[in-house]
Design a protein around this motif. Structure first.
Motif, PDB file in Angstrom:
ATOM      1  N   SER A  55       0.856  -1.182   0.000  1.00 23.45           N
ATOM      2  CA  SER A  55       0.000   0.000   0.000  1.00 23.45           C
ATOM      3  C   SER A  55       0.892   1.233   0.000  1.00 23.45           C
ATOM      4  O   SER A  55       1.980   1.215   0.586  1.00 23.45           O
ATOM      5  N   PHE A  87       0.578   3.720   1.681  1.00 19.16           N
ATOM      6  CA  PHE A  87       0.592   4.290   3.025  1.00 19.16           C
ATOM      7  C   PHE A  87       1.263   3.373   4.042  1.00 19.16           C
ATOM      8  O   PHE A  87       1.292   3.674   5.236  1.00 19.16           O
ATOM      9  N   SER A 122       1.342   4.942   8.191  1.00 20.42           N
ATOM     10  CA  SER A 122       1.293   6.393   8.375  1.00 20.42           C
ATOM     11  C   SER A 122       0.087   6.827   9.191  1.00 20.42           C
ATOM     12  O   SER A 122       0.078   7.896   9.779  1.00 20.42           O
ATOM     13  N   SER A 123      -0.937   5.997   9.218  1.00 20.71           N
ATOM     14  CA  SER A 123      -2.099   6.200  10.075  1.00 20.71           C
ATOM     15  C   SER A 123      -2.788   4.848  10.209  1.00 20.71           C
ATOM     16  O   SER A 123      -2.765   4.043   9.273  1.00 20.71           O
ATOM     17  N   SER A 142      -5.089   3.867   7.516  1.00 19.59           N
ATOM     18  CA  SER A 142      -4.524   3.505   6.218  1.00 19.59           C
ATOM     19  C   SER A 142      -4.415   1.999   6.027  1.00 19.59           C
ATOM     20  O   SER A 142      -4.263   1.514   4.908  1.00 19.59           O
ATOM     21  N   THR A 189      -6.453   0.158   3.402  1.00 19.75           N
ATOM     22  CA  THR A 189      -6.077   0.109   1.986  1.00 19.75           C
ATOM     23  C   THR A 189      -5.336  -1.171   1.631  1.00 19.75           C
ATOM     24  O   THR A 189      -5.040  -1.409   0.465  1.00 19.75           O
TER      25      THR A 189
END
Length: 219
Positions: free
Chosen positions: A68, A70, A96-97, A100, A103
């Motif tokens: 992904s 992210f 990153s979060s 995320s 995804t």
């Protein structure tokens, strides 16, 4: 793999005991890292070959499921343990979060969420999708485990156990039923801040060292 847990269990549960463990560290800003470890009993070389053909223990196939924009994949490893005839996969990622993670193909149904709660509080949740355990499978013999380290003061949670800031949810498949949502409400520390008790402990250690230094000097 619509969902990593459901896929593994649906394909392999009838062949032997399977376990899944997910360890996650969430920082106050929602970033963090995750380690996934799943393993199963493989009775013979023929079964091992069939399993490898499906890709669940093949690094390239695993990487495709966890890729992904992210998410950073730090490591993917697979290995066998001859002492108990098991095969293992370990995946280590950074995100990153926490949102995320939705995804990632392997977490298509997991519904990760981190939202604002009451003043200065955050509410985290993740859905554990239901898993069909037909074909004579005894769901009580298969376990999933989620371990979350929360960098903050924990207000409420529905974990099965807690050790300070570490929450653990552990279920066998028969307990998951139509699905479960794990959740925790917490007050984050200041951005990636070390908890105050760390400083108190460091101060205490320093005082002990100073005490012994003075005592040694007097002697």
């Amino acid at each position: 793999m619509r969902n990593i847990i459901a896929f593994i269990i649906m394909i392999f549960a009838f062949q032997g005991c399977l376990n899944y463990e997910q360890k996650v560290l969430i920082y106050p800003d929602g970033t963090g890292n995750m380690e996934i470890h799943y393993w199963m009993y493989v009775p013979d070389s023929a079964a091992a070959k069939s399993i490898f053909n499906l890709g669940i223990f093949v690094p390239d196939s695993i990487r495709n499921e966890f890729s992904s924009p992210f998410v950073k994949i730090n490591d993917i490893s697979t290995y066998t343990d001859s002492t108990d005839s098991t095969i293992h996969s370990v995946i280590k990622i950074e995100f990153s979060s926490i949102d995320s993670l939705n995804t990632i193909k392997a977490f298509a149904q997991s519904e990760f969420s981190l939202k604002d709660g009451a003043a200065n509080q955050k509410i985290f949740s993740q859905f554990i999708p239901p898993v069909t355990t037909g074909f004579g499978i005894d769901g009580s013999k298969f376990f999933v485990k989620y371990v979350y380290e929360i960098r903050g003061d924990i207000i409420t949670h529905n974990a099965t156990s807690q050790t300070k800031n570490i929450l653990t949810w552990q279920y066998n498949l028969s307990e998951i039923g139509r699905g479960k949502t794990i959740s925790v409400t917490f007050k984050p520390y200041k951005l990636k801040e070390t908890p105050n008790w760390i400083y108190y402990l460091a101060g205490l250690v320093l005082l002990v060292v100073i005490f012994y230094l003075f005592r040694k000097k007097k002697d």
